[in-house]
Scaffold this active site. Structure first.
Site, PDB file in Angstrom:
ATOM      1  N   HIS A  99      13.764   5.458  -1.018  1.00  0.00           N
ATOM      2  CA  HIS A  99      12.905   6.642  -1.138  1.00  0.00           C
ATOM      3  C   HIS A  99      12.371   6.743  -2.572  1.00  0.00           C
ATOM      4  CE1 HIS A  99      13.875   8.428   2.791  1.00  0.00           C
ATOM      5  NE2 HIS A  99      15.093   7.974   2.592  1.00  0.00           N
TER       6      HIS A  99
ATOM      7  N   LYS B 184       0.841  -1.191   0.000  1.00  0.00           N
ATOM      8  CA  LYS B 184       0.000   0.000   0.000  1.00  0.00           C
ATOM      9  C   LYS B 184       0.879   1.245   0.000  1.00  0.00           C
ATOM     10  CE  LYS B 184      -3.792   0.947   0.720  1.00  0.00           C
ATOM     11  NZ  LYS B 184      -4.637   0.810   1.935  1.00  0.00           N
ATOM     12  N   HIS B 185       0.630   2.139  -0.934  1.00  0.00           N
ATOM     13  CA  HIS B 185       1.335   3.421  -0.980  1.00  0.00           C
ATOM     14  C   HIS B 185       2.845   3.240  -0.974  1.00  0.00           C
ATOM     15  CE1 HIS B 185      -2.392   5.606  -0.874  1.00  0.00           C
ATOM     16  NE2 HIS B 185      -2.769   4.952   0.211  1.00  0.00           N
TER      17      HIS B 185
ATOM     18  N   ASN C 291      12.598   6.312   6.925  1.00  0.00           N
ATOM     19  CA  ASN C 291      13.206   5.343   7.830  1.00  0.00           C
ATOM     20  C   ASN C 291      12.245   4.178   8.052  1.00  0.00           C
ATOM     21  OD1 ASN C 291      15.657   6.716   8.476  1.00  0.00           O
ATOM     22  ND2 ASN C 291      14.599   7.932  10.022  1.00  0.00           N
TER      23      ASN C 291
END
Length: 388
Positions: free
Chosen positions: A388, A65-66, A228
């Site tokens: 990221h 998810k996301h 993180n």
């Protein structure tokens, strides 16, 4: 050049969106239409399950998810309590389906509307399981004919189904554009293997094979989790992921809270709850999480009970602590070093016994001392896994 027009970008008002490559695309859309985020989830999720399969040798699944996993797992037999907790009573499940039941069961609330990813060809038992869940997209190397026919009926025929080449290897250099500026870097091809256990720094130096498997699951999961991040794992699956936090301790608190909730969902009282007829699985999930976690005012409590039906009284603090004390032998991994001992202190409260972290922080001695106080075995991986 090969390209696919997308429904929209990150948001529906970003109408100009496409996916393209100078080479042959490694996937096929078998059903449905994709958005930008669908592909971000699918491409990250498949890398995760493929790597789990390669390193651990068992069918693997993830619930994404996301652009972060809500859960990930490899096959391991389910206990009776987990069968109930994961809502799979009476279902015939292949090892691949069991892996997905575990992945989704790690955090059932966060898995709502997920991208379901699989390391192996999807069979009809996987399809039957997915037909009972709210899921937006599936990605796998392939599909058995009966499984594909069933999945094409999901979401009124709009379920997004992707088949991806399991042998595809992208160019070693990857690019992304931010604010009109193109950034370029070498892909993260760090290999997560049992070498991460070679540098033990605690007095306790024994990590059993099942814990090594769990630490590998946790570390590989972190490789594809927004940083993180930290991950708690047990019995071949994640049980708590803390993703995308600005401080390490907030990652640990978030992941530990999810691990505690995973344990509380298996409480005998939860498994005997009798909800009113007509509630969906998602509503039942919300009700259970409310019962285990929320502090309601009397008015809110009354409204909650009227909506969900006859729900038992909440556990007292002592009863809750007694049940959570049964959570043990948990593995804990961090995508970077642990800067303070507070992470170890919180992890210990949720049954952590085995730790892998990057190492080389300014306060390593304090972190090691904390691990020794709790009888933990801790290894330095010497690998940072920021994503990221």
């Amino acid at each position: 050049m090969k390209e696919v027009n997308l429904r929209y970008g990150m948001n529906p008002h970003q109408t100009k969106a496409r996916l393209f490559s100078n080479e042959q695309l490694p996937f096929t859309i078998l059903n449905g239409e994709a958005s930008y985020i669908n592909f971000l989830d699918a491409l990250h999720a498949f890398q995760l399950v493929r790597e789990l399969r390669q390193r651990i040798g068992q069918p693997a699944a993830a619930s994404f998810k996301h652009v972060s996993p809500a859960g990930a797992a490899v096959y391991s037999p389910l206990s009776d309590s987990l069968i109930q907790s994961y809502f799979v009573e009476g279902l015939t499940l292949s090892p691949l389906a069991v892996a997905y039941a575990r992945a989704r069961g790690a955090d059932r609330m966060s898995s709502f509307g997920d991208c379901a990813a699989f390391s192996d060809n999807v069979d009809v038992t996987v399809a039957n399981l997915l037909m009972k869940e709210v899921s937006d997209i599936i990605v796998a190397p392939g599909y058995n004919e009966d499984a594909l026919a069933l999945l094409k009926r999901k979401k009124n025929g709009n379920y997004l189904i992707l088949a991806i080449d399991p042998d595809y290897e992208p160019h070693p250099i990857e690019q992304r554009t931010v604010f009109g500026i193109t950034l370029e870097q070498e892909r993260n091809q760090a290999e997560i293997s049992e070498e991460i256990f070679n540098h033990l720094v605690t007095q306790q130096r024994h990590i059993p094979d099942n814990a090594k498997r769990d630490l590998l699951v946790a570390m590989i999961t972190l490789k594809y989790t927004q940083s993180n991040s930290v991950c708690f794992a047990l019995d071949g699956q994640t049980i708590g992921i803390g993703a995308g936090q600005q401080s390490r301790i907030h990652c640990t608190r978030l992941a530990a809270g999810k691990a505690d909730n995973w344990r509380l969902r298996q409480h005998p009282i939860v498994q005997q709850m009798d909800f009113r007829a007509g509630l969906s699985r998602a509503e039942i999930n919300n009700a259970i999480d409310g019962w285990t976690n929320e502090d309601f005012t009397p008015a809110e409590e009354k409204q909650w009970r009227q909506y969900f039906g006859v729900v038992p009284a909440r556990l007292t603090k002592a009863e809750k602590q007694h049940w959570l004390a049964g959570l043990s032998e948990v593995s804990y991994a961090s995508d970077a070093f642990l800067p303070f001992r507070d992470n170890i202190d919180r992890a210990a409260q949720s049954g952590v016994r085995y730790v892998v972290q990057t190492g080389s922080s300014l306060r390593d001695e304090q972190v090691i001392e904390a691990a020794n106080e709790y009888g933990m075995a801790m290894a330095y991986s010497n690998i940072r896994l920021f994503h990221h």
